[in-house]
Design a protein around this motif. Sequence first.
Motif, PDB file in Angstrom:
ATOM      1  N   CYS A   6       0.834  -1.207   0.000  1.00  0.00           N
ATOM      2  CA  CYS A   6       0.000   0.000   0.000  1.00  0.00           C
ATOM      3  C   CYS A   6       0.866   1.254   0.000  1.00  0.00           C
ATOM      4  CB  CYS A   6      -0.938  -0.009   1.206  1.00  0.00           C
ATOM      5  SG  CYS A   6      -2.330  -1.150   1.030  1.00  0.00           S
ATOM      6  N   THR A 109       1.541  -4.476  -7.018  1.00  0.00           N
ATOM      7  CA  THR A 109       0.950  -4.322  -5.690  1.00  0.00           C
ATOM      8  C   THR A 109      -0.443  -4.945  -5.638  1.00  0.00           C
ATOM      9  OG1 THR A 109      -0.009  -2.136  -6.200  1.00  0.00           O
ATOM     10  CG2 THR A 109       2.240  -2.179  -5.351  1.00  0.00           C
ATOM     11  N   TRP A 130      -6.340  -1.002  -0.042  1.00  0.00           N
ATOM     12  CA  TRP A 130      -5.528  -0.638  -1.210  1.00  0.00           C
ATOM     13  C   TRP A 130      -6.178   0.498  -1.998  1.00  0.00           C
ATOM     14  CZ3 TRP A 130      -6.208  -0.744  -6.533  1.00  0.00           C
ATOM     15  CH2 TRP A 130      -5.053  -0.717  -7.314  1.00  0.00           C
TER      16      TRP A 130
END
Length: 448
Positions: A6, A109, A130
């Motif tokens: 994050c 990610t 996120w």
Amino acid sequence: MLPLVCAAQFMVVLDVSVVNVALPAIQDSLAFDARHLPWVGNAYALTFAGFLLLGGRLADLYGRERMFVTGLALFSAAALAGGLAGSAAVLIAARAAQGLGAAILAPVTLTILTTTYAEGPRRTRALAVWTAVSLAGGTAGNLIGGALTQYAGWRWILLINVPIGVAALGAARLLGRRSRTRTGNRLDVPGAVLATGGLAALAYGLNGPVEFVVAGVVMVVLFVVVEARFARSPLIPPRLVRRRPIWLGNLVMLLAGACLNPMWYFLTLSMQQVLGYGPLETGLGFLPHTVLTMLVGLRLTPWLMRRADDRVLVVTGALIAAAGFLWQSRIAPGEPYLTAVLGPAIAISVGGGLLNTPLTTTVTSGADPGDAGAAAGLMNTTKQIGGALGLAALVTLAPGTTGTPQALAAGYSTAFLAISAILATAAVLSLALPPRRDAEADGRTPRG
């Protein structure tokens, strides 16, 4: 793992908006003309968008952890080059290189999250964090950029990424080596080049020579042909785009990106050139966007997703945000902050917070683990393409960055009205999204 990925995503999204407040200072420092000033943001956004598909596929082919480190290192090095730039050309080139690093980093990610958490409440919660961090990065970029520009100089909006990136590289060893690399597949470099070149030509041609529009369309068509006929390991596997949650969800994401990303550009200039705020005041003016986006994304949206279908939340969020931009279009010189910025900010932030997490869940549901990187890359690509092309198109509705406050307010008002109309269109299209259970089943249904 969750804080690390994050934090990396926060950096990526932060640099989409962090330059906005500093644009007047950059223009004076490096002698940008008004026509090329948007390319401080667009050089990053277009390279980011054009190579996101390649970045997502790199994660599938060579390992998520390896690509995380590679993207983070490139992103930080390019930020250093941009912060030390001595000319407009060098800054634009550095921003493009930074966008390439972001294109590798961002899908990784998301892929790490979707392959770590199985579909269900835990994945929804992780995606909510996120998404909230992503939205907060866009809003916080204006606050951070304003403070740094006023007290340290505009160069620090880029240089600040360097120590953060170094610290994140040191912590990246926590990811370990959990993903396997594939052998026997080649990278679709021609596809990535065609996608990036086509998008850049389209964006430049929307407020430049029409020949660039033609060249952009040709390259996009060639990209589709290469992906469908010749690529051994296509950036977008055909099986992905056959699924309605993915192709329709990404279309809605494209329209949302064309609204929510350009907002920072126009609202920054509106606060400085119409309302007369300084860089720090402009950054502080975005504080409600940051706080509300985080609260809605982290608290309200996951709670609602347990009680309402994703489609309902996407439609509701798009309509609330559209109402906020309709209100924002009434901005005028001398108007108080309460009605000029804060009121519209509440509607825009609530709508955007409700929209993004369920839409992200929809476009990543049902993808096989081997295609998780491609699905993440496709989602990020459509969002960034929407932002870059949306900004290029909307700039034609609000031409120039000089003039009287009244004239500038009229141009920016037209841009905000157009954004409101696009979000209303996205709400209508979202009605055709499948319910959550149908979307998950569609992802598990074997295709011929």
